[in-house]
Structures are given as structure tokens and as C-alpha cells.
Design a protein around this motif. Structure first.
Motif, mmCIF file in Angstrom:
data_model
loop_
_atom_site.group_PDB
_atom_site.id
_atom_site.type_symbol
_atom_site.label_atom_id
_atom_site.label_comp_id
_atom_site.label_asym_id
_atom_site.label_seq_id
_atom_site.Cartn_x
_atom_site.Cartn_y
_atom_site.Cartn_z
ATOM 1 N N GLN A 55 0.960 -1.323 0.070
ATOM 2 C CA GLN A 55 0.027 0.091 -0.134
ATOM 3 C C GLN A 55 0.701 1.284 0.047
ATOM 4 N N VAL A 56 0.400 2.331 -0.827
ATOM 5 C CA VAL A 56 1.195 3.451 -0.748
ATOM 6 C C VAL A 56 0.678 4.435 0.334
ATOM 7 N N THR A 57 1.681 4.992 1.117
ATOM 8 C CA THR A 57 1.437 5.876 2.320
ATOM 9 C C THR A 57 1.710 7.115 1.866
ATOM 10 N N CYS A 58 0.535 8.019 2.333
ATOM 11 C CA CYS A 58 0.681 9.317 2.032
ATOM 12 C C CYS A 58 0.651 10.065 3.679
ATOM 13 N N GLY A 59 1.817 10.477 3.993
ATOM 14 C CA GLY A 59 1.951 11.060 5.263
ATOM 15 C C GLY A 59 1.304 12.548 5.149
ATOM 16 N N LEU A 60 0.897 12.959 6.669
ATOM 17 C CA LEU A 60 0.158 14.324 6.635
ATOM 18 C C LEU A 60 1.185 15.177 7.737
ATOM 19 N N ILE A 61 1.435 16.086 7.280
ATOM 20 C CA ILE A 61 2.057 16.973 8.398
ATOM 21 C C ILE A 61 1.302 18.403 8.609
ATOM 22 N N MET A 62 0.694 18.595 9.342
ATOM 23 C CA MET A 62 -0.291 19.768 9.693
ATOM 24 C C MET A 62 -0.251 20.190 11.157
ATOM 25 N N PRO A 63 -0.889 21.366 11.468
ATOM 26 C CA PRO A 63 -1.115 21.668 12.999
ATOM 27 C C PRO A 63 -2.218 20.873 13.246
ATOM 28 N N ILE A 64 -2.502 20.437 14.855
ATOM 29 C CA ILE A 64 -3.362 19.759 15.249
ATOM 30 C C ILE A 64 -3.787 20.345 16.636
ATOM 31 N N SER A 65 -3.109 21.176 17.100
ATOM 32 C CA SER A 65 -3.515 21.913 18.423
ATOM 33 C C SER A 65 -4.187 23.374 17.996
ATOM 34 N N THR A 66 -4.880 23.833 19.151
ATOM 35 C CA THR A 66 -5.365 25.302 18.760
ATOM 36 C C THR A 66 -4.187 26.229 18.671
ATOM 37 N N ASN A 67 -4.334 27.115 17.805
ATOM 38 C CA ASN A 67 -3.469 28.423 17.722
ATOM 39 C C ASN A 67 -4.144 29.499 17.123
ATOM 40 N N GLU A 68 -3.202 30.720 16.780
ATOM 41 C CA GLU A 68 -4.197 31.799 16.499
ATOM 42 C C GLU A 68 -4.848 31.676 15.075
ATOM 43 N N SER A 69 -4.627 30.504 14.631
ATOM 44 C CA SER A 69 -5.282 30.525 13.056
ATOM 45 C C SER A 69 -6.459 29.697 13.168
ATOM 46 N N GLY A 70 -6.669 28.853 14.048
ATOM 47 C CA GLY A 70 -7.635 27.802 14.285
ATOM 48 C C GLY A 70 -7.700 26.977 15.577
ATOM 49 N N SER A 71 -8.717 26.517 15.915
ATOM 50 C CA SER A 71 -8.866 25.604 17.175
ATOM 51 C C SER A 71 -8.618 24.486 16.639
ATOM 52 N N ALA A 72 -8.484 23.436 17.842
ATOM 53 C CA ALA A 72 -8.193 21.890 17.392
ATOM 54 C C ALA A 72 -9.259 21.355 16.502
ATOM 55 N N GLU A 73 -10.810 21.896 16.730
ATOM 56 C CA GLU A 73 -11.650 21.320 15.840
ATOM 57 C C GLU A 73 -11.465 21.623 14.668
ATOM 58 N N HIS A 74 -11.131 22.922 14.304
ATOM 59 C CA HIS A 74 -10.874 23.568 12.812
ATOM 60 C C HIS A 74 -9.700 22.417 12.167
ATOM 61 N N TRP A 75 -8.638 22.183 12.915
ATOM 62 C CA TRP A 75 -7.579 21.536 12.135
ATOM 63 C C TRP A 75 -8.198 20.063 11.958
ATOM 64 N N ARG A 76 -9.098 19.518 12.880
ATOM 65 C CA ARG A 76 -9.550 18.060 12.490
ATOM 66 C C ARG A 76 -10.248 18.174 11.517
ATOM 67 N N GLN A 77 -11.211 19.292 11.017
ATOM 68 C CA GLN A 77 -11.902 19.297 9.782
ATOM 69 C C GLN A 77 -11.171 19.409 8.656
ATOM 70 N N VAL A 78 -10.010 20.078 8.911
ATOM 71 C CA VAL A 78 -8.978 20.263 7.701
ATOM 72 C C VAL A 78 -8.713 18.980 7.286
ATOM 73 N N ARG A 79 -8.078 18.132 8.351
ATOM 74 C CA ARG A 79 -7.722 16.862 7.873
ATOM 75 C C ARG A 79 -8.676 16.020 7.476
ATOM 76 N N GLU A 80 -10.031 16.137 7.690
ATOM 77 C CA GLU A 80 -11.232 15.239 6.950
ATOM 78 C C GLU A 80 -11.258 15.631 5.669
ATOM 79 N N ILE A 81 -11.093 16.778 5.348
ATOM 80 C CA ILE A 81 -11.233 17.478 4.024
ATOM 81 C C ILE A 81 -10.168 16.793 3.174
ATOM 82 N N ILE A 82 -8.801 16.806 3.666
ATOM 83 C CA ILE A 82 -7.665 16.230 2.969
ATOM 84 C C ILE A 82 -7.655 14.919 2.978
ATOM 85 N N CYS A 83 -8.405 13.897 3.706
ATOM 86 C CA CYS A 83 -8.477 12.549 3.547
ATOM 87 C C CYS A 83 -9.713 12.275 2.615
#
Length: 302
Positions: free
Chosen positions: A31-59
Motif C-alpha cells: 500500500q502507498v502511504t501518504c504522510g500528513l504534516i499539519m497543525p493539530i492543536s489550537t493556535n492563532e489561526s484555528g481551534s483543534a476542531e478547525h484542524w480536525r475538519q481540515v484533516r477530514e477534508i484532505i482525507c
């Protein structure tokens, strides 16, 4: 001999065949693996929930592909998280990196991936400015608001770019990042280390050589004076080599003797040359002095 084949239930991960009572397992496609590097915790640009949604969009964008998308920090084994990150950043077939908010950990992991010269797709939200060091690499942008219509366009482009990048990485001599740079190496100056005694002997030899050279020069000057003393300049003329040595000595006194002689004035040059010849070679004939001074003046083209 009769060969019987028996199908193994489809619930197993790999197909098997039974030949004469021996079960042979067919190799499973890797199987071909696609690694994901991205923020996961709340910061000035978004909450943890925001980054969870971004991850779901990518997947979701890659769900119809054969790619297994997972964070580079994840591993099937229980391991130190830093080991997982470094290993996956290097080994994953392709990596998607979200540099939104320019999270330090994300930028560090992206730097490692680029240093490994492995395929990577960079994404960011439109509000995050480009980073100087990676600004020359194409970034796929998405709205920070995660607007549905715009996200659909983003997902389409992300899928296309990811598959194209993965395909290009299969080519020989693939180098997405480092091939754009050339490291120039200056030729170093060779340094020779010598011992104290060897250095002193070498210096003494150089001094002895200079002393011998001075001795030869004085001998030649004395020969000129000796010939001049006999006042037989016409029939017993010094050799050209002897006269040239006197010329060079006098010529050097004009340029490097600290004098104030006007090198464009013939009278000034003549006076200086005669004074120097009288001091250095008092026994030289006047005729030879005149000849030498005239040669100096011709050389200077006064």
C-alpha cells in the motif's frame, strides 16, 4: 496427476491457492502511504476542531485513491513519537504538508522532508503568508473559512497534484528540491606544518641565499669601478651585464629611494644620477657616468 484448486474465503487479506494439499499464499500489493504534516492543536489561526475538519477534508479528497493517508506521528507499533515522525517523514511515499499558521513543528518536519529530497505537496490557507525559504515551491490554497464550494475545488486540485507528484517521483534521478541548488566548494589553501628546527634551518638557508646575492652584486660593482679606474673605457669597456647592474641600481634609487626627483625633468634626473654615481662609484670615469645617465634618461623617455 490431478491438481485441485480451492478458493480461500474472500475475507482473508491475501488470496491463497491449494495445490496437492499445499496452501500457497499470494503476495499482497504494497500500500502507498501518504504522510500528513499539519497543525493539530489550537493556535492563532484555528481551534483543534478547525484542524480536525481540515484533516477530514484532505482525507476525503484522496478517498477514491489507493493512498493510505495518516499523520506522520502515527505508527502501527508502540514507539517514541519523535522516532515515528522522523521515520515516516523519510519513508512515506508522499507527504502532504499544511503550512497554515506557519507552525514551528510543521515547518521543521517540512524542512526534513525537503532535505531528504522526497516528494511533497504543500498546502495552506489563503490568510497565511508565504514563507521565504519555501516560497518558490507551489502551494495549493484553501479558504480558512472552509467554504463548501471553494473546498470542493481545493479537493479536486489536491487530488490531481498529489497523484501527479507521486507519479513523477517514480522517475529515475527524481529530485524535487535539491536539484534547484548547487553547493559551491572553495578550493582550500594547503597548509604545511613544519617543526621548529626545520623552520629555523629553512629560514637560515634563505638568509644565506640573500647574502650570497648581495656579495655577487658588490663584486660586480667593484669590477665596474676597477675598469673605470684604469681610464681605458674606450678600449677596455665593462661588459653589458656590469653596466646594466649599475643602471638597475640607479633606476631603483629614482623610484624607490625616497627622493623628490621630478621624473619629467631631464635636468633634475641628471643631477640626481650624477650625485648618486659620485657617492657610490667615486672612481668611475666621467665618460662612463655620462653614458649611464644618458641611458637612464632614454629609458624614462624624458
Amino acid at each position: 496427476m490431478t491438481v485441485s484448486k480451492k478458493k480461500v474465503p474472500s475475507t482473508q487479506q491475501a488470496a491463497t491457492e491449494q495445490v496437492d494439499g499445499v496452501v500457497e499464499q499470494q503476495p499482497q500489493a504494497q500500500q502507498v502511504t501518504c504522510g500528513l504534516i499539519m497543525p493539530i492543536s489550537t493556535n492563532e489561526s484555528g481551534s483543534a476542531e478547525h484542524w480536525r475538519q481540515v484533516r477530514e477534508i484532505i482525507c476525503a479528497a484522496l478517498i477514491e485513491t489507493d493512498l493510505n493517508v495518516k499523520m506522520v506521528s502515527e505508527s502501527d507499533e508502540v514507539n517514541v513519537i519523535h522516532n515515528n515522525i522522523v521515520t515516516n517523514v523519510y519513508a512515506n511515499d508522499i507527504v502532504i504538508c499544511d503550512v497554515s499558521s506557519r507552525n514551528p513543528n510543521v515547518m521543521f518536519e517540512l524542512g526534513m522532508r525537503l532535505a531528504f529530497d522526497k516528494p511533497v505537496v504543500i498546502i495552506k490557507d489563503r490568510e497565511t503568508p508565504y514563507t521565504f525559504d519555501v516560497g518558490n515551491i507551489y502551494h495549493i490554497e484553501y479558504p480558512r473559512s472552509l467554504n463548501y464550494i471553494e473546498i470542493l475545488e481545493f479537493q479536486k486540485e489536491l487530488k490531481e497534484k498529489t497523484l501527479m507528484t507521486l507519479d513523477a517521483s517514480q522517475q529515475p534521478n527524481y529530485s524535487p528540491f535539491l536539484s534547484n541548488y548547487k553547493i559551491k566548494k572553495l578550493v582550500g589553501i594547503e597548509v604545511e606544518f613544519v617543526g621548529k628546527e626545520e623552520f629555523m634551518m629553512s629560514s637560515l638557508k634563505e638568509i644565506m641565499g640573500e647574502l650570497k646575492k648581495l656579495s655577487r652584486n658588490n663584486s660586480v660593482i667593484n669590477d665596474v669601478d676597477s675598469i673605470s679606474e684604469r681610464k681605458t673605457y674606450k678600449n677596455d669597456e665593462p661588459s653589458a651585464g656590469l653596466i646594466n647592474l649599475v643602471l638597475e641600481d640607479l633606476y631603483s634609487s629614482l623610484y624607490f629611494g625616497g627622493t623628490n626627483v621630478n621624473l619629467k625633468d631631464k635636468s633634475s634626473i641628471s643631477t640626481h644620477c650624477f650625485d648618486e654615481l659620485n657617492k657610490r662609484h667615486p672612481n668611475m670615469s666621467d665618460k662612463l657616468k655620462v653614458d649611464i645617465v644618458n641611458r637612464i634618461i632614454r629609458r624614462l623617455e624624458v
